[in-house]
Scaffold this motif. Structure first.
Motif, mmCIF file in Angstrom:
data_model
loop_
_atom_site.group_PDB
_atom_site.id
_atom_site.type_symbol
_atom_site.label_atom_id
_atom_site.label_comp_id
_atom_site.label_asym_id
_atom_site.label_seq_id
_atom_site.Cartn_x
_atom_site.Cartn_y
_atom_site.Cartn_z
ATOM 1 N N ASP A 62 0.829 -1.132 -0.063
ATOM 2 C CA ASP A 62 0.004 0.120 0.079
ATOM 3 C C ASP A 62 0.828 1.302 0.138
ATOM 4 O O ASP A 62 1.251 1.718 0.994
ATOM 5 N N LEU A 63 1.212 1.810 -1.130
ATOM 6 C CA LEU A 63 2.036 2.762 -1.262
ATOM 7 C C LEU A 63 1.640 4.209 -0.700
ATOM 8 O O LEU A 63 2.272 4.853 0.171
ATOM 9 N N SER A 64 0.293 4.536 -0.787
ATOM 10 C CA SER A 64 -0.084 5.668 -0.257
ATOM 11 C C SER A 64 -0.195 5.641 1.108
ATOM 12 O O SER A 64 0.312 6.678 1.590
ATOM 13 N N ARG A 65 -0.443 4.655 1.830
ATOM 14 C CA ARG A 65 -0.385 4.580 3.320
ATOM 15 C C ARG A 65 1.053 4.628 3.970
ATOM 16 O O ARG A 65 1.382 5.351 4.817
ATOM 17 N N ALA A 66 1.887 3.783 3.145
ATOM 18 C CA ALA A 66 3.332 3.817 3.801
ATOM 19 C C ALA A 66 3.846 5.144 3.340
ATOM 20 O O ALA A 66 4.752 5.561 4.288
ATOM 21 N N LEU A 67 3.692 5.859 2.236
ATOM 22 C CA LEU A 67 4.171 7.288 2.054
ATOM 23 C C LEU A 67 3.721 8.186 3.060
ATOM 24 O O LEU A 67 4.475 9.096 3.552
ATOM 25 N N ARG A 68 2.338 8.262 3.254
ATOM 26 C CA ARG A 68 1.752 9.094 4.134
ATOM 27 C C ARG A 68 2.291 8.895 5.483
ATOM 28 O O ARG A 68 2.441 9.976 6.047
ATOM 29 N N PHE A 69 2.620 7.816 5.790
ATOM 30 C CA PHE A 69 3.280 7.524 7.243
ATOM 31 C C PHE A 69 4.660 8.263 7.420
ATOM 32 O O PHE A 69 5.090 8.986 8.548
ATOM 33 N N LEU A 70 5.458 8.083 6.437
ATOM 34 C CA LEU A 70 6.788 8.385 6.259
ATOM 35 C C LEU A 70 6.793 10.005 6.454
ATOM 36 O O LEU A 70 7.712 10.792 7.002
ATOM 37 N N GLN A 71 5.785 10.655 5.551
ATOM 38 C CA GLN A 71 5.659 12.005 5.554
ATOM 39 C C GLN A 71 5.433 12.546 6.911
ATOM 40 O O GLN A 71 5.528 13.798 7.074
ATOM 41 N N SER A 72 4.695 11.885 7.791
ATOM 42 C CA SER A 72 4.197 12.304 9.016
ATOM 43 C C SER A 72 4.923 12.262 10.036
ATOM 44 O O SER A 72 4.576 12.915 11.195
ATOM 45 N N VAL A 73 6.029 11.561 9.965
ATOM 46 C CA VAL A 73 6.918 11.196 11.236
ATOM 47 C C VAL A 73 7.592 12.413 11.704
ATOM 48 O O VAL A 73 8.150 12.935 10.807
ATOM 49 N N GLU A 74 7.648 12.669 13.118
ATOM 50 C CA GLU A 74 8.647 13.769 13.434
ATOM 51 C C GLU A 74 9.627 13.116 14.108
ATOM 52 O O GLU A 74 9.936 12.070 14.704
ATOM 53 N N PRO A 75 10.817 14.142 14.188
ATOM 54 C CA PRO A 75 12.050 13.620 14.788
ATOM 55 C C PRO A 75 11.937 13.382 16.520
ATOM 56 O O PRO A 75 10.997 13.881 16.972
ATOM 57 N N ALA A 76 12.757 12.264 16.688
ATOM 58 C CA ALA A 76 12.658 11.984 18.261
ATOM 59 C C ALA A 76 13.137 13.269 19.112
ATOM 60 O O ALA A 76 14.058 13.817 18.641
ATOM 61 N N SER A 77 12.871 13.252 20.423
ATOM 62 C CA SER A 77 13.189 14.420 21.112
ATOM 63 C C SER A 77 13.724 13.813 22.330
ATOM 64 O O SER A 77 13.239 12.658 22.987
ATOM 65 N N ASP A 110 -1.377 4.531 -9.435
ATOM 66 C CA ASP A 110 -1.123 6.032 -9.927
ATOM 67 C C ASP A 110 0.260 6.222 -10.010
ATOM 68 O O ASP A 110 1.141 6.243 -8.968
ATOM 69 N N MET A 111 0.847 6.276 -11.452
ATOM 70 C CA MET A 111 2.355 6.627 -11.394
ATOM 71 C C MET A 111 2.689 7.740 -10.659
ATOM 72 O O MET A 111 4.183 8.058 -10.372
ATOM 73 N N ARG A 112 1.888 8.912 -10.531
ATOM 74 C CA ARG A 112 2.314 10.216 -9.922
ATOM 75 C C ARG A 112 2.572 9.779 -8.473
ATOM 76 O O ARG A 112 3.597 10.503 -8.021
ATOM 77 N N LEU A 113 2.079 8.825 -7.751
ATOM 78 C CA LEU A 113 2.227 8.601 -6.454
ATOM 79 C C LEU A 113 3.556 7.955 -6.314
ATOM 80 O O LEU A 113 4.394 8.337 -5.517
ATOM 81 N N VAL A 114 3.871 7.104 -7.482
ATOM 82 C CA VAL A 114 5.174 6.284 -7.493
ATOM 83 C C VAL A 114 6.337 7.420 -7.784
ATOM 84 O O VAL A 114 7.489 7.542 -7.010
ATOM 85 N N GLY A 115 5.929 8.551 -8.431
ATOM 86 C CA GLY A 115 6.894 9.728 -8.530
ATOM 87 C C GLY A 115 7.124 10.274 -7.296
ATOM 88 O O GLY A 115 8.323 10.900 -7.211
ATOM 89 N N ARG A 116 5.873 10.544 -6.501
ATOM 90 C CA ARG A 116 6.375 11.245 -5.340
ATOM 91 C C ARG A 116 7.046 10.476 -4.260
ATOM 92 O O ARG A 116 7.896 11.080 -3.423
ATOM 93 N N ALA A 117 7.098 9.371 -4.370
ATOM 94 C CA ALA A 117 7.710 8.484 -3.347
ATOM 95 C C ALA A 117 9.453 8.560 -3.832
ATOM 96 O O ALA A 117 10.164 8.776 -2.679
#
Length: 386
Positions: A62-77, A110-117
């Motif tokens: 599931d590319l959409s879900r995996a990419l959305r997760f990576l984009q939402s992760v914040e640095p550890a403190s 969606d190949m555009r989603l692949v491009g965003r990855a």
């Protein structure tokens, strides 16, 4: 040839203090701590669940879900001082885990989603060599005669052209052995003609309706043929990667290729955003067409580089011709031949410059690794060759 530099994808970043809000750009990075958590520090249970969701997304492609997760992760403190007996921290990304998002591209519609990855990983500095040679299509003359082709590659033009099965290479010996064996059995009084007729009928049906898929599946059990296919597809993959075209995946199973609508018994699926945009606008620039042709002929070039001549690639040539006649005005036969020579020459030299990376890609595909490992091996090979 353009070169790029990048920072290591595993470089840790400074932790954000509680009084300093995270900037939008910092949320795009997935750092891991430069030191282990202090004694008494515990990982938030919700963070563990989040990373479990990422693993599930990768496993389910599931590319959409995996990419959305990576984009939402914040640095550890990691606060320097804390009065709490146990400090909660976000679970950081393990080194190299961000590459795994590439393994989810194969099922993306969606190949555009692949491009965003690919863009996301490039922005993070992970894909250091993605698109490093995209400006090569702007260099050098376009007129390539057979003499120039031989001077630049050391090979005759005939060595860089696909061969018909049964007329060249090892296939001629297979065909000769087959008919020789049948003739011998007939002289011994064994009538194999009914069986031969059935075999020829099945082979014809396979060629007409399945594109030779069954024959290719049988041929895959022959190691030399299987390795040649790997060499061919690795050429497509590496050239597309260096030219900055996101790769959806490499299909090596003939039946999977048939189900996905890929011409031929194997295929490498890539996407050119500029070419798609131009075709949607009703035109095609020479730059976009040249880049596409280089990737298209890279499989033939890879075989010639490794074996001294190409055998596969007939479907690549057919696709090239079908595109040439759609141009306005369409290319003449002489123009098509010249463009094909230019494309295969450029691809041949590009793969020759990155021979170590090509070998690494072949080895990774041969070991059955996913796209993320193949791309990582390419990056490691190029980095070690500097």
């Amino acid at each position: 040839m353009a070169t790029t530099s990048c920072t290591s994808p595993f470089t840790s970043t400074a932790a954000l203090s509680a009084s300093q809000p995270a900037s939008p750009s910092s949320k795009r990075f997935l750092p891991f701590p430069s030191r282990p958590p202090r004694p008494g520090t515990r990982v938030r249970a919700d963070s563990l669940r989040e990373w479990s969701e990422f693993e599930d997304a990768v496993e389910s492609k599931d590319l959409s879900r995996a990419l959305r997760f990576l984009q939402s992760v914040e640095p550890a403190s990691y606060p320097e001082a804390s009065t709490n007996a146990a400090t909660q921290v976000a679970l950081p990304l393990s080194p190299g885990r961000d590459w795994e998002v590439l393994d989810t591209c194969i099922d993306a519609d969606d190949m555009r989603l692949v491009g965003r990855a690919y863009q996301f990983l490039s922005d993070r500095g992970v894909l250091a060599n993605f698109g490093k040679c995209k400006n090569i299509v702007l260099e050098g003359p376009r007129e390539v005669t057979p003499t120039i082709l031989k001077e630049m590659t050391g090979l005759e033009a005939a060595k860089l052209a696909p061969k018909k099965w049964g007329l060249s290479g090892n296939s001629r010996y297979v065909l000769a052995t087959f008919f020789g064996g049948a003739s011998f059995l007939l002289t011994q009084g064994v009538d194999v003609r009914p069986n031969l007729a059935a075999i020829l009928a099945l082979a014809t049906a396979d060629a007409l309706f399945l594109g030779g898929t069954c024959a290719a599946q049988i041929s895959c059990f022959w190691p030399p043929y299987k390795r040649r296919v790997l060499v061919h597809e690795a050429g497509h993959l590496l050239t597309a990667y260096l030219m900055g075209c996101p790769i959806r995946g490499v299909i090596l199973d003939p039946f999977v290729a048939l189900r996905m609508g890929i011409q031929g018994q194997a295929g490498t699926q890539f996407w050119d955003a500029k070419m798609e945009k131009e075709l949607g606008e009703g035109h095609l620039s020479s730059t976009a067409f040249d880049r596409y042709c280089m990737i298209l002929f890279a499989g033939i070039a890879a075989e010639a580089l490794v074996y001294g001549e190409a055998e596969g690639g007939e479907n690549d040539e057919n696709l090239f011709r079908s595109l040439c006649v759609l141009l306005d005005p369409p290319l003449s036969v002489a123009q098509m031949a010249n463009r094909a020579r230019w494309s295969v020459m450029q691809s041949y030299n590009l793969l020759k410059w990155h021979k170590k990376a090509h070998r690494a890609a072949v080895k990774a595909l041969e070991s059955g690794h996913g796209l993320s490992i193949v791309v990582r091996r390419i990056e490691e090979a190029i980095a070690s060759d500097r």
